[in-house]
Scaffold this motif. Structure first.
Motif, PDB file in Angstrom:
ATOM      1  N   LYS A   1     -15.580   4.128   0.455  1.00  0.00           N
ATOM      2  CA  LYS A   1     -14.804   3.900  -0.658  1.00  0.00           C
ATOM      3  C   LYS A   1     -13.596   4.891  -0.641  1.00  0.00           C
ATOM      4  N   THR A   2     -13.750   6.054  -0.403  1.00  0.00           N
ATOM      5  CA  THR A   2     -12.557   6.953  -0.225  1.00  0.00           C
ATOM      6  C   THR A   2     -11.389   6.549   0.966  1.00  0.00           C
ATOM      7  N   MET A   3     -11.853   6.120   1.783  1.00  0.00           N
ATOM      8  CA  MET A   3     -11.190   5.420   3.179  1.00  0.00           C
ATOM      9  C   MET A   3     -10.261   4.267   2.322  1.00  0.00           C
ATOM     10  N   GLN A   4     -10.883   3.521   1.515  1.00  0.00           N
ATOM     11  CA  GLN A   4     -10.240   2.308   0.904  1.00  0.00           C
ATOM     12  C   GLN A   4      -8.816   3.046   0.360  1.00  0.00           C
ATOM     13  N   LEU A   5      -9.054   4.243  -0.395  1.00  0.00           N
ATOM     14  CA  LEU A   5      -7.930   4.644  -1.491  1.00  0.00           C
ATOM     15  C   LEU A   5      -6.999   5.039  -0.310  1.00  0.00           C
ATOM     16  N   GLY A   6      -7.585   5.699   0.825  1.00  0.00           N
ATOM     17  CA  GLY A   6      -6.334   6.302   1.544  1.00  0.00           C
ATOM     18  C   GLY A   6      -5.406   4.881   2.225  1.00  0.00           C
ATOM     19  N   VAL A   7      -6.260   3.857   2.567  1.00  0.00           N
ATOM     20  CA  VAL A   7      -5.391   2.912   3.320  1.00  0.00           C
ATOM     21  C   VAL A   7      -4.632   2.053   2.190  1.00  0.00           C
ATOM     22  N   ALA A   8      -5.337   1.730   0.908  1.00  0.00           N
ATOM     23  CA  ALA A   8      -4.227   1.120  -0.065  1.00  0.00           C
ATOM     24  C   ALA A   8      -2.977   2.157  -0.361  1.00  0.00           C
ATOM     25  N   ARG A   9      -3.134   3.266  -0.496  1.00  0.00           N
ATOM     26  CA  ARG A   9      -2.051   4.275  -0.712  1.00  0.00           C
ATOM     27  C   ARG A   9      -1.003   4.040   0.302  1.00  0.00           C
ATOM     28  N   GLY A  10      -1.574   4.002   1.502  1.00  0.00           N
ATOM     29  CA  GLY A  10      -0.461   4.033   2.653  1.00  0.00           C
ATOM     30  C   GLY A  10       0.298   2.631   2.716  1.00  0.00           C
ATOM     31  N   LEU A  11      -0.540   1.551   2.518  1.00  0.00           N
ATOM     32  CA  LEU A  11      -0.158   0.229   2.354  1.00  0.00           C
ATOM     33  C   LEU A  11       1.076   0.027   1.346  1.00  0.00           C
ATOM     34  N   ALA A  12       0.664   0.645   0.164  1.00  0.00           N
ATOM     35  CA  ALA A  12       1.655   0.728  -0.939  1.00  0.00           C
ATOM     36  C   ALA A  12       2.945   1.192  -0.493  1.00  0.00           C
ATOM     37  N   GLU A  13       2.818   2.330   0.055  1.00  0.00           N
ATOM     38  CA  GLU A  13       4.208   2.939   0.435  1.00  0.00           C
ATOM     39  C   GLU A  13       4.864   2.058   1.666  1.00  0.00           C
ATOM     40  N   ARG A  14       3.829   1.597   2.466  1.00  0.00           N
ATOM     41  CA  ARG A  14       4.601   0.744   3.659  1.00  0.00           C
ATOM     42  C   ARG A  14       5.223  -0.461   2.950  1.00  0.00           C
ATOM     43  N   MET A  15       4.848  -0.859   1.993  1.00  0.00           N
ATOM     44  CA  MET A  15       5.346  -1.967   1.312  1.00  0.00           C
ATOM     45  C   MET A  15       6.753  -1.946   0.246  1.00  0.00           C
ATOM     46  N   ALA A  16       7.113  -0.546   0.437  1.00  0.00           N
ATOM     47  CA  ALA A  16       8.273  -0.139  -0.312  1.00  0.00           C
ATOM     48  C   ALA A  16       9.453  -0.756  -0.334  1.00  0.00           C
ATOM     49  N   GLY A  17      10.093  -1.545  -1.680  1.00  0.00           N
ATOM     50  CA  GLY A  17      11.050  -2.161  -1.739  1.00  0.00           C
ATOM     51  C   GLY A  17      10.994  -3.754  -1.290  1.00  0.00           C
ATOM     52  N   THR A  18       9.631  -4.347  -1.100  1.00  0.00           N
ATOM     53  CA  THR A  18       9.306  -5.483  -0.695  1.00  0.00           C
ATOM     54  C   THR A  18       9.085  -6.422  -1.764  1.00  0.00           C
ATOM     55  N   GLY A  19       8.647  -5.972  -2.979  1.00  0.00           N
ATOM     56  CA  GLY A  19       8.379  -6.861  -4.038  1.00  0.00           C
ATOM     57  C   GLY A  19       6.740  -7.192  -3.994  1.00  0.00           C
ATOM     58  N   VAL A  20       6.090  -6.359  -3.069  1.00  0.00           N
ATOM     59  CA  VAL A  20       4.666  -6.519  -2.555  1.00  0.00           C
ATOM     60  C   VAL A  20       3.889  -5.035  -3.316  1.00  0.00           C
ATOM     61  N   THR A  21       2.943  -5.179  -4.410  1.00  0.00           N
ATOM     62  CA  THR A  21       2.330  -4.125  -4.761  1.00  0.00           C
ATOM     63  C   THR A  21       0.950  -3.922  -4.088  1.00  0.00           C
ATOM     64  N   VAL A  22       0.432  -2.582  -3.850  1.00  0.00           N
ATOM     65  CA  VAL A  22      -1.032  -2.401  -3.489  1.00  0.00           C
ATOM     66  C   VAL A  22      -1.601  -1.500  -4.153  1.00  0.00           C
ATOM     67  N   ASN A  23      -2.965  -1.779  -4.614  1.00  0.00           N
ATOM     68  CA  ASN A  23      -3.473  -0.969  -5.807  1.00  0.00           C
ATOM     69  C   ASN A  23      -4.800  -0.724  -5.521  1.00  0.00           C
ATOM     70  N   SER A  24      -5.509   0.096  -6.136  1.00  0.00           N
ATOM     71  CA  SER A  24      -7.191  -0.043  -5.852  1.00  0.00           C
ATOM     72  C   SER A  24      -7.672   0.101  -7.326  1.00  0.00           C
ATOM     73  N   VAL A  25      -8.599  -0.431  -7.544  1.00  0.00           N
ATOM     74  CA  VAL A  25      -9.391  -0.180  -8.896  1.00  0.00           C
ATOM     75  C   VAL A  25     -10.837   0.559  -8.499  1.00  0.00           C
ATOM     76  N   LEU A  26     -11.190   1.335  -9.646  1.00  0.00           N
ATOM     77  CA  LEU A  26     -12.446   2.334  -9.168  1.00  0.00           C
ATOM     78  C   LEU A  26     -13.549   1.750 -10.402  1.00  0.00           C
ATOM     79  N   PRO A  27     -14.287   0.924 -10.131  1.00  0.00           N
ATOM     80  CA  PRO A  27     -15.468   0.612 -11.095  1.00  0.00           C
ATOM     81  C   PRO A  27     -16.538   1.515 -11.185  1.00  0.00           C
ATOM     82  N   GLY A  28     -17.100   2.066 -12.051  1.00  0.00           N
ATOM     83  CA  GLY A  28     -18.233   2.732 -11.966  1.00  0.00           C
ATOM     84  C   GLY A  28     -19.513   2.062 -12.018  1.00  0.00           C
ATOM     85  N   THR A  29     -20.694   2.563 -12.487  1.00  0.00           N
ATOM     86  CA  THR A  29     -21.951   1.546 -12.591  1.00  0.00           C
ATOM     87  C   THR A  29     -21.638   0.443 -12.992  1.00  0.00           C
TER      88      THR A  29
END
Length: 264
Positions: free
Chosen positions: A158-186
């Protein structure tokens, strides 16, 4: 605020039950045409029928595919070539002591929880960029930031997912595409409630009451003092999938009931 996704096509992975099914319902209610996935074709068909019966504005299409491997991902891409909204919800969890987790199990968790989302993002993002609009949401977990010692393999993926999502968000800069993560609890879902019930404590209570009791005992920092509802997670995912969330990208947004004791 009214979220309107009419004319958008969405894909929610791992969506025959739990958070994924609730997200699919929320997106369809907002008008999106939604594709749901899972390995069990019969269970997936029943889930699609339940959403159709609700009379949502958007259509719901089930596509049976095992996204834990490249072959299943390829089958999905053949059936669904492009989408506007991608929700990477597929995930597995299982409590196990670190010294009992062998290489094969580590790789299985990586393949399902991380690589499945990488494959779908790699396939669908170019089309979103070409259209100048798109939304990608990774359903991670508060366990990404507070690694549970009884589920280190789960928390690490799940930590790795956050890294991938943040990296993709930066890769998509200026494209109109957003990338985010949600962190549910129990969350009170079929998988979590089954796990809690199998623990055998508070057997005189209903599954919902047992799950809430689990939160109070094992997640005592929870501010709401109960399990999160699948629809509560879905509400956040649907918002992040909307036009209104255009300025939110590269973020990891919690919906954990305040379990993690942090300001940000």
């Amino acid at each position: 605020m009214r979220i309107e996704l009419t004319g958008k096509k969405a894909l929610v992975t791992g969506s025959s039950q739990g958070i994924g099914l609730a997200v699919a319902a929320g997106l369809a209610e907002a008008g999106a045409d939604v594709v749901i996935t899972g390995r069990d074709a019969a269970k997936l068909r029943a889930a699609a029928d339940s959403l159709d019966a609700a009379g949502f504005a958007g259509t719901v299409t089930p596509v049976a595919a095992d996204l834990s491997g490249a072959a299943g991902a390829h089958a999905l891409f053949e059936a669904v070539p492009a989408v506007d909204v991608l929700v990477n919800n597929l995930g597995i969890f299982e409590p196990r002591d670190f010294f009992d987790i062998d290489d094969e199990e580590w790789l299985r968790f990586f393949e399902v929880n991380v690589l499945s989302g990488i494959r779908t993002a790699r396939h669908y993002l170019p089309g979103m960029v070409e259209n100048g609009w798109g939304r990608v949401v990774f359903v991670s977990s508060e366990s990404a930031l507070q690694i549970p010692p009884e589920m280190m393999h789960y928390g690490a993926t799940k930590t790795m997912q956050l890294g991938v999502a943040r990296g993709l968000a930066e890769r998509m800069a200026g494209t109109g595409v957003t990338v985010n993560s949600v962190l549910p609890g129990t969350t009170f879902s079929e998988g979590v409630s089954d796990f809690v019930v199998k623990m055998g404590a508070n057997a005189h209570l209903s599954p919902r009451e047992q799950t809430d009791a689990f939160v109070k005992e094992h997640r005592p920092t929870s501010i709401i003092q109960r399990a999160v509802g699948t629809e509560e997670v879905a509400n956040l995912v649907v918002y992040l999938s909307s036009e209104q969330a255009a300025a939110t990208t590269g973020s990891a947004v919690s919906v954990d009931g305040g379990i993690r004791r942090a300001i940000f």
